[in-house]
Design a protein around this motif. Sequence first.
Motif, PDB file in Angstrom:
ATOM      1  N   GLU A  73       0.818  -1.211   0.000  1.00 57.23           N
ATOM      2  CA  GLU A  73       0.000   0.000   0.000  1.00 57.23           C
ATOM      3  C   GLU A  73       0.855   1.267   0.000  1.00 57.23           C
ATOM      4  OE1 GLU A  73      -2.580  -0.887   3.333  1.00 57.23           O
ATOM      5  OE2 GLU A  73      -4.250  -1.163   1.922  1.00 57.23           O
ATOM      6  N   PRO A  97      -4.711   4.390   3.208  1.00 57.49           N
ATOM      7  CA  PRO A  97      -3.899   4.219   1.990  1.00 57.49           C
ATOM      8  C   PRO A  97      -4.488   4.987   0.807  1.00 57.49           C
ATOM      9  CG  PRO A  97      -5.118   2.216   2.513  1.00 57.49           C
ATOM     10  CD  PRO A  97      -5.332   3.144   3.652  1.00 57.49           C
ATOM     11  N   PHE A 140       0.838   5.523   0.736  1.00 58.27           N
ATOM     12  CA  PHE A 140       0.184   6.530   1.572  1.00 58.27           C
ATOM     13  C   PHE A 140       0.747   7.909   1.245  1.00 58.27           C
ATOM     14  CE2 PHE A 140      -1.777   3.726   4.787  1.00 58.27           C
ATOM     15  CZ  PHE A 140      -1.127   2.528   4.508  1.00 58.27           C
TER      16      PHE A 140
END
Lengths: 130, 379
Positions: free
Chosen positions: B313, B322, B315
């Motif tokens: 993921e 996310p 960010f």
Amino acid sequence: MSTQIPEDLKYAATHEWLRAAADGTATVGITDHAQHELTDIVFVELPKIGRILAAGESCAVVESVKSASDIYSPAAGEVVAVNAALSDNPAQTNNDPYGAGWFFKLRLAAGGSANGLMDAAGYAKATGKG
Amino acid sequence: MTLKRSPLHETHCRLGGQMIDFGGWELPVKYTGIVEEHLTVRRAAGLFDISHMGEVWVSGAAAAAFLNGILTNDITRLEVGMAQYTLMCNPQGGTMDDLYVYRIGAETYFMIINASRIEADVDWLQTQLAAFADHRQVVLKNVSAQYGAVALQGPEAAGFAGAILPGSGLIGIDRASSLKKNRVDAFSLEGHEVFVARTGYTGEDGFEFVAPVAIIGEIWQRILRAGEAAGIKACGLGARDTLRLEACYPLYGHELDEQTTPIEAGLGMFVKCEKGDFIGAPVLAAQKADKPQRKSVAFKMTGKAPPPRASYELFLPGATEPLGTVTSGTQSPSLNSGIGLALLPAAYTEAEQPLEVAVRSSRFPAAVVRKPFYQRPPS
């Protein structure tokens, strides 16, 4: 290709080696066979100093170009040192898996030394090199 | 499940290839090392077995009209002897596959499709053909099992590609090395027809050879012999993946799937909405006009970090939710840094956008960069 399996070490089926010292500590790394299979080691994540590990516990990660592989502690004990040089030069494990490419040192738990590990001949057989 | 084997299986084992499961195919991930093979392709030349790829013949008086209604690129621009990268979409604009079409004759087209999509594509093509008004004037034939393929890639390839096959091309090229980019011709070898296209998936100059399985081993040997002096190396699919990722070429199942449109994947130049109606056209035209809400971007790790991998993921720095997911990632052998492709909301896809990649329990800084990571130096 022939890979090195030093006589004086103990081996786990998951391709870690353990070198026990007289003072109750042991050094851990991955075998020549393992580094050869991985080939291009680009990152090594090591356990924190002071962490208590059980035998067989997942405690480090070695990353090649292709994949991330878990490293399991071959014995129970407390992490007392890690090879910080691998952070800048993870390829040391490719070049010298039993020397400069070591991963971490354990203070072995009482009575939990190297039971269940293979000797060089056993590991050679397990990897089809015997 | 039994893994499918390439006609070159014995050859790979003899060369010491490390065989792994590639989507149901047993193929070499590497022979000596991904980095070494990767850099050999960037410097000299490499040879890849791509026999897992699928092949479909589409021929007949209405073949072009049929294909133009299901493919996003404009097939009317394809002259005999040309190869075209194109995509096949569902009515929602999602991608069924990305592929190459060769025009071999006036009414004869040869499609090179992804191994993982052979069944889905052939089903889709047959369903569309059944609904096509002039379906009696189109013959569709899945010949994936009858053909093997190899890719010769690298800056030195053109220097010896002309010496591999005897004679001139049936379409009119004097020898393979005379092919221009995205051109194809057929050569005769031991009574078999061998297609050679100046195409590839590495970001380097190169040639792809598609031939009946009976002759593919002979072609492999001939290429290795012809390229020996130039330093050619057999290369595994591990290097093929790092090479295509540096060039920012999509891989089906990663950057493309039935939920992702070619516009979102950054392949708008291969979607010709002005050509007339085709499956997915309304959605794709609207996305082209309004800009898509999500976009595939290239990003690079900015510090010491493990390589990003598919499904990790991404960010915004410090954020808890996310932003998106890595679709492909690796350690770039050319840049010696972690690189990846990710599908992100369009607002965060400008170059230098700071990001964080979650790897196990830690976050590592990264930033959006302009595509591609690697471009071959002008010759």
